[in-house]
Structure formats: C-alpha cells, structure tokens
Scaffold this active site. Sequence first.
Site, PDB file in Angstrom:
ATOM      1  N   CYS A   2      44.929  34.297  17.385  1.00  0.00           N
ATOM      2  CA  CYS A   2      44.703  34.540  15.966  1.00  0.00           C
ATOM      3  C   CYS A   2      43.237  34.311  15.603  1.00  0.00           C
ATOM      4  O   CYS A   2      42.484  33.677  16.323  1.00  0.00           O
ATOM      5  CB  CYS A   2      45.557  33.602  15.140  1.00  0.00           C
ATOM      6  SG  CYS A   2      47.277  33.644  15.614  1.00  0.00           S
ATOM      7  N   ARG A  27      39.756  39.550  19.529  1.00  0.00           N
ATOM      8  CA  ARG A  27      40.696  38.534  20.015  1.00  0.00           C
ATOM      9  C   ARG A  27      42.120  39.061  20.060  1.00  0.00           C
ATOM     10  O   ARG A  27      43.008  38.413  20.623  1.00  0.00           O
ATOM     11  CB  ARG A  27      40.660  37.297  19.095  1.00  0.00           C
ATOM     12  CG  ARG A  27      39.309  36.621  19.065  1.00  0.00           C
ATOM     13  CD  ARG A  27      39.217  35.701  17.869  1.00  0.00           C
ATOM     14  NE  ARG A  27      40.109  34.573  18.005  1.00  0.00           N
ATOM     15  CZ  ARG A  27      39.781  33.428  18.577  1.00  0.00           C
ATOM     16  NH1 ARG A  27      38.568  33.279  19.059  1.00  0.00           N
ATOM     17  NH2 ARG A  27      40.635  32.453  18.653  1.00  0.00           N
ATOM     18  N   TRP A  75      48.304  36.851  15.943  1.00  0.00           N
ATOM     19  CA  TRP A  75      48.834  37.293  17.246  1.00  0.00           C
ATOM     20  C   TRP A  75      50.153  36.544  17.370  1.00  0.00           C
ATOM     21  O   TRP A  75      50.171  35.327  17.543  1.00  0.00           O
ATOM     22  CB  TRP A  75      47.841  36.900  18.344  1.00  0.00           C
ATOM     23  CG  TRP A  75      48.277  37.197  19.742  1.00  0.00           C
ATOM     24  CD1 TRP A  75      49.046  36.422  20.553  1.00  0.00           C
ATOM     25  CD2 TRP A  75      47.934  38.347  20.520  1.00  0.00           C
ATOM     26  NE1 TRP A  75      49.209  37.018  21.769  1.00  0.00           N
ATOM     27  CE2 TRP A  75      48.543  38.195  21.783  1.00  0.00           C
ATOM     28  CE3 TRP A  75      47.171  39.497  20.277  1.00  0.00           C
ATOM     29  CZ2 TRP A  75      48.408  39.151  22.804  1.00  0.00           C
ATOM     30  CZ3 TRP A  75      47.041  40.432  21.293  1.00  0.00           C
ATOM     31  CH2 TRP A  75      47.654  40.257  22.527  1.00  0.00           C
ATOM     32  N   ASN A  99      45.706  28.654  12.904  1.00  0.00           N
ATOM     33  CA  ASN A  99      45.720  29.067  14.315  1.00  0.00           C
ATOM     34  C   ASN A  99      46.292  27.925  15.124  1.00  0.00           C
ATOM     35  O   ASN A  99      46.068  26.763  14.794  1.00  0.00           O
ATOM     36  CB  ASN A  99      44.294  29.298  14.840  1.00  0.00           C
ATOM     37  CG  ASN A  99      43.742  30.627  14.393  1.00  0.00           C
ATOM     38  OD1 ASN A  99      44.429  31.398  13.736  1.00  0.00           O
ATOM     39  ND2 ASN A  99      42.501  30.882  14.751  1.00  0.00           N
ATOM     40  N   GLY A 100      46.969  28.256  16.234  1.00  0.00           N
ATOM     41  CA  GLY A 100      47.522  27.223  17.103  1.00  0.00           C
ATOM     42  C   GLY A 100      49.034  27.180  16.956  1.00  0.00           C
ATOM     43  O   GLY A 100      49.648  28.135  16.458  1.00  0.00           O
ATOM     44  N   GLU A 480      47.042  38.202  45.280  1.00  0.00           N
ATOM     45  CA  GLU A 480      46.348  38.279  43.988  1.00  0.00           C
ATOM     46  C   GLU A 480      44.830  38.099  44.177  1.00  0.00           C
ATOM     47  O   GLU A 480      44.036  38.805  43.557  1.00  0.00           O
ATOM     48  CB  GLU A 480      46.928  37.222  43.028  1.00  0.00           C
ATOM     49  CG  GLU A 480      46.257  37.116  41.681  1.00  0.00           C
ATOM     50  CD  GLU A 480      46.246  38.409  40.856  1.00  0.00           C
ATOM     51  OE1 GLU A 480      46.909  39.377  41.231  1.00  0.00           O
ATOM     52  OE2 GLU A 480      45.508  38.449  39.862  1.00  0.00           O
ATOM     53  N   LYS A 484      42.123  40.906  43.113  1.00  0.00           N
ATOM     54  CA  LYS A 484      40.995  40.634  42.199  1.00  0.00           C
ATOM     55  C   LYS A 484      39.692  41.088  42.838  1.00  0.00           C
ATOM     56  O   LYS A 484      38.884  41.753  42.216  1.00  0.00           O
ATOM     57  CB  LYS A 484      40.879  39.129  41.937  1.00  0.00           C
ATOM     58  CG  LYS A 484      41.412  38.414  40.777  1.00  0.00           C
ATOM     59  CD  LYS A 484      41.733  38.978  39.497  1.00  0.00           C
ATOM     60  CE  LYS A 484      42.509  40.243  39.449  1.00  0.00           C
ATOM     61  NZ  LYS A 484      43.786  40.264  38.829  1.00  0.00           N
ATOM     62  N   GLU A 487      39.383  44.996  43.197  1.00  0.00           N
ATOM     63  CA  GLU A 487      39.256  45.679  41.904  1.00  0.00           C
ATOM     64  C   GLU A 487      37.831  45.695  41.375  1.00  0.00           C
ATOM     65  O   GLU A 487      37.386  46.691  40.813  1.00  0.00           O
ATOM     66  CB  GLU A 487      40.070  44.919  40.834  1.00  0.00           C
ATOM     67  CG  GLU A 487      41.501  45.252  40.748  1.00  0.00           C
ATOM     68  CD  GLU A 487      42.143  44.458  39.621  1.00  0.00           C
ATOM     69  OE1 GLU A 487      42.552  45.093  38.648  1.00  0.00           O
ATOM     70  OE2 GLU A 487      42.215  43.214  39.708  1.00  0.00           O
ATOM     71  N   HIS A 503      50.935  39.574  64.298  1.00  0.00           N
ATOM     72  CA  HIS A 503      51.800  40.746  64.452  1.00  0.00           C
ATOM     73  C   HIS A 503      51.036  42.043  64.193  1.00  0.00           C
ATOM     74  O   HIS A 503      51.646  43.077  63.942  1.00  0.00           O
ATOM     75  CB  HIS A 503      53.007  40.628  63.511  1.00  0.00           C
ATOM     76  CG  HIS A 503      53.836  39.415  63.820  1.00  0.00           C
ATOM     77  ND1 HIS A 503      54.609  39.311  64.955  1.00  0.00           N
ATOM     78  CD2 HIS A 503      53.966  38.229  63.180  1.00  0.00           C
ATOM     79  CE1 HIS A 503      55.191  38.127  64.984  1.00  0.00           C
ATOM     80  NE2 HIS A 503      54.807  37.442  63.911  1.00  0.00           N
ATOM     81  N   LYS A 599      42.961  49.228  31.421  1.00  0.00           N
ATOM     82  CA  LYS A 599      43.623  47.951  31.132  1.00  0.00           C
ATOM     83  C   LYS A 599      45.128  48.126  30.996  1.00  0.00           C
ATOM     84  O   LYS A 599      45.900  47.256  31.377  1.00  0.00           O
ATOM     85  CB  LYS A 599      43.029  47.364  29.839  1.00  0.00           C
ATOM     86  CG  LYS A 599      43.538  45.966  29.509  1.00  0.00           C
ATOM     87  CD  LYS A 599      43.081  44.938  30.523  1.00  0.00           C
ATOM     88  CE  LYS A 599      43.756  43.597  30.344  1.00  0.00           C
ATOM     89  NZ  LYS A 599      43.744  42.800  31.591  1.00  0.00           N
TER      90      LYS A 599
END
Length: 604
Positions: A2, A27, A75, A99-100, A480, A484, A487, A503, A599
């Site tokens: 937010c 944001r 948000w 916010n929070g 992962e 990263k 990419e 193997h 994205k």
Amino acid sequence: MCGIVGYIGEENIKEVLVDGLRELEYRGYDSAGIAVLQENDIQSFKAVGKLKNLEEKTKGFNPHAFGMGIGHTRWATHGKPTEINAHPHLGEFSYVVHNGIIENYQELKKELQAEGVHFLSQTDTEVIVHLFEKNYKAIGDPFKAFEATLERLEGAFAVLLMTKVDPDRIYFAKHGSPMIVGNNAKGEIFFGSSDAALIGKATEVIYLDDGDYGYTSVEEGIKLFHEGTPKALNKKPLIGDKISAQKGGFRFFMEKEIYEQSDVIVDTIMGRALDNEIQFEELDAHFFDGIDLIQICACGTSYNSGLACSYLFERQAKIRTQVEIASEFRYKEPLLDPKTLFVVISQSGETADTLEALKMAKSAGLKTLAICNVDNSSIVREADYTLLTRAGIEKGVASTKAFATQVMVMWMLSLYIAQHKKTMTPEEIATEIKAIRRIPAAVKVNTRLHEKMKRLSKRYLHGHGFFFIGRDLFYPLALEGALKLKEISYLHAEGYPAGEMKHGPIALADAELFTVALMPRTVHYDKVKSNVEELSARDATILAISPERFELCDDYVHTYHSDHPMSEFFEMMVITQLLALEVSVRLGNDVDMPRNLAKSVTVE
Ligand code: F6R
C-alpha cells in the site's frame, strides 16, 4: 504494497494527494481513496482499480482553500479489493489510512462490536478509527485518545488520522511500516510512505523511526513523540530524483526486492505464525477433510517453490505430494481424483498455463487452492481458496521476494495441515514456528556478504556453463539459483540433484565448468560433500556455499544461519540471488528487464 500520502496547505488538496499517490503507483495497488477536511467538513472518495478511476470520481471536486487531506493506494491483504475495503476508513467523525497489518484486529473488532460498533469493511484497518473514536468519547482529548489507540495495536502499521473534533491536525504513527513527514518554506506539510511521494514538494523530511507518533498542524508544526515523551526533529534535506526514490536508492528493482525480503516475510507470517499454532483465516475447518494427495502445478520460479515445499508436505504433513509444470500438466490427460487438493502457485495470478491447469482441476471436481501475490487476479478469482503471499508488487522480471514468500506460505501450510492431521506434536510445531520467526534475520542482506558477492562475480563471467547442485529441498533451490542466473546473465546454468552428477552430467566437468554447491549442515552434508569432491577431482571450478569450510573448493561463501534446514535454505537463496545479480551487472545486462522475458506470461 500500500501507499500513503497526506497534506496540509492551501494548494488544491485533491491534486496534491492524487499526485502523491501517482508517485507511489510503482508499489502496486488495486484500489485508491482520499479524504479531504475543510471547514469542519470531510469529503471522501474511493475507487477500485487505477487512479484514473479515482480522478473520474473526483472530477467535480476542487478544494482550493486551506485544508488537509489523506490518501491511500491499497494492495489487498485482508478482504477483497472493493470500494468498501479501500481506504480511508471512516468512523462517525474521523478518517484513517493505514499500511501494514494489525495482527490483533479480530480481537479488537469483536470487542468493539460487542459495544455496538458497526463495521462496514472486512479490513483490519477499520478497527483503528473506531477504537480512536471510542477512546475520544471516554477521554475527551484527541491526542490522548490517539495514544491510547496506538497502545492497543499489535503488528505493523503506518497510520494517518484526521478527525472533525480536532480539524487542524493530522495524527500520525509509525511502527514497522515506513512513514515520512516533510515540510517546505511555504509552511505546507506532507506525508508519504516513500520519499517518492514528497520529492519536488517538501524540502526537508523526517524519516520516522518505529514507535514514533505525533501530530502536525500549520500553527504547531510537527510535534513528534516517542514512548510518551517529546522527541527532537531530525530533519534532512530531501534530494534525489523520483525514479531512484522508487528504487529506494538501489540500482535495480531486483536488488531492492532482494533487500526487501526480510520485511515482506514479516508481513507474510504476520497473524499466521502465532505462538504455538499456525492460523490461516482464509481456510475453514473442513478445508482438508477427505484429502489424500496434494497436486501442485505452476511455472518457472513458482514451480521451483512448489517443488521445494513438496518435501515439507510429505515430511511434516505426511501427505503424498506431486508437483508438475503447468504447461505439461495441461496436455498429459492427467487422472484426477476428487480426494486431491489442487494447489496452483503464481506470483502474478495471470500465467496462462497455470490458470488453464486450475480450470481443468476445478471442472474435474477437485478442491483448489491458489498461493498468489495478486488479489483479484484471474487465478485468485478462479480458485476455491487463496493464500496471499503478501510480497507487494514485484517489479524485477527475475522473481525473488515472490519465491521467498511462496516458500514461506507453503511451509506454514504444511504445518497447518500437520496440526490438523496431528502428524506433528504441539512441541514440534512450536519449534518450527520459532524457526519461522528467525527467517527475517536469515534473509537480511549484510553489506559484507553483498561486497563479497560483488568481488566473487568477476570470476564467473565466462566458462561453458554452471551447475547448481543440492540435495533434498536444496535441489529445487539449485534449480531456482540456476534459473535466476540464466535469466539475467544469459549464461548457461542448470540445477541438478547433487547425487545425479555421476549419471551423466559429470561428463561436462572441467575447469571451465562452474559448480555452485549448496552444502547445508543440516541436510545430508556428507553426501553432498562427496558429490562435490567427485566434481572437484575432475577439475571443475567449485563455489561452495556452506557453514562448513570446504577445503577442495575454489571459492567459499560462509553461511551463518544453520540451526534449521529452512534457515539454511533461505540464507542460501539470498546468496544465489546476489550472485545472479552481480554477474548480470558485470556483464552490463538490463537486470530488471532481461531480454526475451515478460513479467507476466499470459499466453501459452
Ligand atoms: C522467473 C520468473 C518466472 C515466473 C513464471 C511464473 O524469475 O519470474 O519463471 O516464475 O513465469 O509466473 P507466475 O508466478 O506469475 O505464475
């Protein structure tokens, strides 16, 4: 995440607030609102969707004379992104933006409802304004009522409050969520949850500390308090441009998002990892009845998080778990059984393959659960249940904090199921919760580590490829780490289970093959070690990430959080993210917008 703005002055208050909110658009948000107080009258407007919808609604409203206002972009975390749930929230004579997350809002809400207070929204925020008004009615002093309100709030918050009973002041508080207050030579006062909203308006600002609160008015200026006593104002000149303010001073959004992980994980676990139990208010008591298999479906990074957590579901919740890439699942004519819980994982909530897999599962009568970062996204709307990851908007194309929060949500989910199925004792659950609470510290980036990764990266810019290797849940982390790196560096990188080397893949080993070895202390250390020794004997270049010093490596990154497999997991996650970032920077690539990638992948 937010955004908050506030203003006291003579300019067109609506325009100042909306301009400020526009600077916070980066944001991410799903609704917006403002409230303006002039001549003891408060006008408030809210709209779902983009700011242009709010502008449309406020077309005829032009508050030119002196006054004050507060504004917010929301948000969604508690309650859907609707107009009712958008901020500002109102009581009888006051308005609040926040916010929070107020962790104890349910307890406060019940208390207020029992006293006859009527709630309009599903948000945690609304308790603040009602609690303030209740305190004001009892105490008769708005500042004391505000202090008494703050004393009751648990969790993280940044709050602005306006009230007709004190029409010259805006009350503010910060505890765990950012808040900045600033002013200029004209005597105008501005608030923002990021300095991006204040650049070009305020000339001096105060970055509030946790526990700071107070009020502002044109006559009194900024009155700051901490723990009940007045606090000196530490004003700083506001310099900088808007884009770098949006990046929070970091070079790239991806870098900022890596650093943010500690804070967003706090948001992810808030109100869910309680002292001795895991609670998800989004799930009902019958959520897990009759389920004997979890089928996870996702793409890319989200798939990797699902694969990692499949180890937890089997180990902790003792439930068979399968994980499938969504684009494969869709066309394999899968045999679907209604006793299966179908879990989709998606940062964006819009990935076409994942969405289609979800629709297939739903039409086969399966119970469906989305682990998602964007409320009201297509995937959230389609699924029976949703657990939001609360990572805030992720701007870097290479996903970082979304992965971290997905893993965290599923770790808590596996414990939640374990509680329900009694596959773990209350003591074991409590130990896991303690480990969960240590994760924000484990993912905090320290300057020495980042400097080390910057230095190390210069040795890894060539070669014929990278192997990331690990065992157990460090194998999906290896996948992962490799994803990263490839990419954003465009270098060839693969993740492998460490035991799989002999193997086939070990045939590639030579000095120009770089191996990033994930060697946690708590999970099969000796076995990974012998796999790495085999590679080292073939002259592969080894970068070992481990709490244990390893003689046969070329480079070594020491880890410190080795009291639990998941703290090792999260700490190593950050190291692989920084490695990818720094290699990409040295190669001169566009870190936030890597070539050929988008994205959100809304096509097959
Ligand atoms: C990698 C990355 C992608 C996404 C994938 C799925 O950094 O971001 O691999 O994870 O495209 O996207 P979501 O999670 O939005 O469904």
